[in-house]
Design an enzyme around this catalytic site. Structure first.
Site, PDB file in Angstrom:
ATOM      1  N   CYS A   2       0.854  -1.200   0.000  1.00 36.12           N
ATOM      2  CA  CYS A   2       0.000   0.000   0.000  1.00 36.12           C
ATOM      3  C   CYS A   2       0.882   1.239   0.000  1.00 36.12           C
ATOM      4  O   CYS A   2       2.006   1.175   0.485  1.00 36.12           O
ATOM      5  CB  CYS A   2      -0.802   0.111   1.292  1.00 36.12           C
ATOM      6  SG  CYS A   2      -2.262  -0.907   1.337  1.00 36.12           S
ATOM      7  N   ARG A  16      -4.654   7.253  -0.293  1.00 38.67           N
ATOM      8  CA  ARG A  16      -3.863   6.027  -0.327  1.00 38.67           C
ATOM      9  C   ARG A  16      -4.297   5.116  -1.466  1.00 38.67           C
ATOM     10  O   ARG A  16      -5.410   5.229  -1.985  1.00 38.67           O
ATOM     11  CB  ARG A  16      -4.033   5.309   0.996  1.00 38.67           C
ATOM     12  CG  ARG A  16      -5.468   4.783   1.275  1.00 38.67           C
ATOM     13  CD  ARG A  16      -5.640   3.285   1.083  1.00 38.67           C
ATOM     14  NE  ARG A  16      -4.722   2.460   1.762  1.00 38.67           N
ATOM     15  CZ  ARG A  16      -4.858   2.044   3.026  1.00 38.67           C
ATOM     16  NH1 ARG A  16      -5.919   2.388   3.721  1.00 38.67           N
ATOM     17  NH2 ARG A  16      -3.960   1.241   3.561  1.00 38.67           N
ATOM     18  N   ASN A  79      -0.091  -2.238   5.766  1.00 35.46           N
ATOM     19  CA  ASN A  79       0.482  -3.501   6.243  1.00 35.46           C
ATOM     20  C   ASN A  79       1.909  -3.332   6.762  1.00 35.46           C
ATOM     21  O   ASN A  79       2.708  -2.603   6.166  1.00 35.46           O
ATOM     22  CB  ASN A  79       0.494  -4.503   5.085  1.00 35.46           C
ATOM     23  CG  ASN A  79      -0.330  -5.703   5.419  1.00 35.46           C
ATOM     24  OD1 ASN A  79      -1.220  -5.647   6.262  1.00 35.46           O
ATOM     25  ND2 ASN A  79      -0.019  -6.824   4.779  1.00 35.46           N
TER      26      ASN A  79
END
Ligand SMILES: C[C@H](CCC(=O)NCCS(=O)(=O)O)[C@H]1CC[C@H]2[C@@H]3[C@H](O)C[C@@H]4C[C@H](O)CC[C@]4(C)[C@H]3C[C@H](O)[C@]12C
Length: 324
Positions: A2, A16, A79
């Protein structure tokens, strides 16, 4: 993987890419001020700042991936496997489960400064939402117009970094990414000079040669550098549509095309959605992997004093305007 970025233009934008191989049926979700947030270990908050973001709503609880509140404070979880460390309950601290973290911060705080004060007394505890949804190993970016920080849950508690570049990707830890950026200080958006040698006749043959060496791969350190370079050099626009376009171009520079990165289970990672939040106007823009059209959901068009969640299904089928 990400990538999250901030962008200062006419307004302050935050957003994002959510890169993953599965979807949890996430929807744009508005939580109004009177929705009761219950916490596993702390007192419920019955009244709080309203927020909008992307969430999987399960058992009437908004499991936010990213969101902003009505004061323009924004937050996103990315993550952080192998590094995120969630602790046991500790007396005298705010004991917050990772899935409660975004509601806890955005519900209570109106600025990064306030969030930092709250974080000093907070730990993230190892309590999953339920048996089917295990703990998500994450780190977070929290930003407002004035300041951006990164919060990493480590074995000794929450580590807080100032984030001067306004970018976050995945592993390794944030300090690595900042140090790694020094390796690229020579890159430029301008036509480069011959610094190779005064004795060799070298010339510029194409535009963009100043950024030769900018990593083009999809790894987390490379996306960090590429997002930071693109963001730092992206010019400010003069109207909302162009600003939003510019923001999505920054995210597109680090997006995953399906098939180009396969995880250890053999599944293909793709950019499921890209989001851009105008923090001053309270607008949540998004596009999805299969629908390039930008959709917008307005926080201020909802009943902000209400008590019920409002969700907006993602439009995932391609929207093509036929011309003839
Ligand atoms: C995986 C997402 C982050 C994107 C990312 O960095 N992907 C990289 C995947 S990989 O390393 O390259 O394999 C994170 C961001 C927010 C997370 C979700 C939110 O934390 C809300 C809940 C929390 C629950 O504990 C688990 C399900 C969940 C619905 C999470 C699933 C997943 O972990 C999400 C969607």
């Amino acid at each position: 993987m990400c990538t999250a970025v901030t962008y200062e233009g006419m307004n302050f934008y935050f957003g994002r890419n959510l890169d993953l191989d599965v979807s949890f049926n996430e929807k744009v979700t508005i939580t109004p001020r009177q929705f009761e947030f219950r916490f596993r270990n702390e007192a419920a908050i019955k009244s709080h700042w309203a927020m909008i973001g992307m969430a999987a709503v399960i058992d009437n609880y908004p499991l936010y991936y990213d969101a902003m509140n009505e004061k323009g404070l924004c937050m996103a979880g990315l993550n952080f496997p192998g590094n995120a460390c969630y602790l046991s309950r500790k007396e005298g601290m705010e004991n917050i489960a990772p899935f409660e973290f975004i509601p806890f911060i955005l519900g209570n705080c109106s600025s990064v400064e306030e969030a930092v004060a709250v974080l000093k007394n907070t730990i993230l505890i190892n309590e999953p939402f339920n048996d089917l949804l295990p703990l998500a190993p994450l780190h977070w970016i929290i930003s407002d117009q004035k300041r951006s920080i990164v919060v990493e849950p480590m074995s000794h508690g929450l580590k807080i970094f100032d984030n001067p570049v306004g970018v976050l990707t995945n592993n390794p830890t944030f300090d690595y990414h900042l140090t790694n950026l020094n390796n690229y200080l020579n890159l430029t958006s301008a036509p480069p000079n011959n610094r190779f040698s005064g004795k060799v006749d070298l010339s510029v043959s194409s535009i963009g040669m100043g950024s030769i060496g900018l990593p083009g791969d999809l790894s987390s350190p490379s996306r960090f550098v590429r997002a930071a370079f693109t963001k730092a050099n992206a010019t400010e626009e003069t109207d909302e549509g162009s600003e939003v376009a510019q923001f999505f171009h920054i995210l597109d520079a680090v997006a995953f095309t399906k098939g180009c990165a396969v995880n250890e289970d053999g599944r293909e990672e793709l950019t499921i959605y890209s989001a851009c939040m105008n923090t001053q106007k309270g607008i949540y823009y998004y596009k999805t992997y299969s629908n390039n059209q930008i959709s917008a959901v307005y926080l201020n068009r909802a009943d902000l004093d209400g008590s019920k969640l409002e969700t907006f299904e993602l439009i995932t089928s391609q929207q093509i305007r036929d011309i003839n």
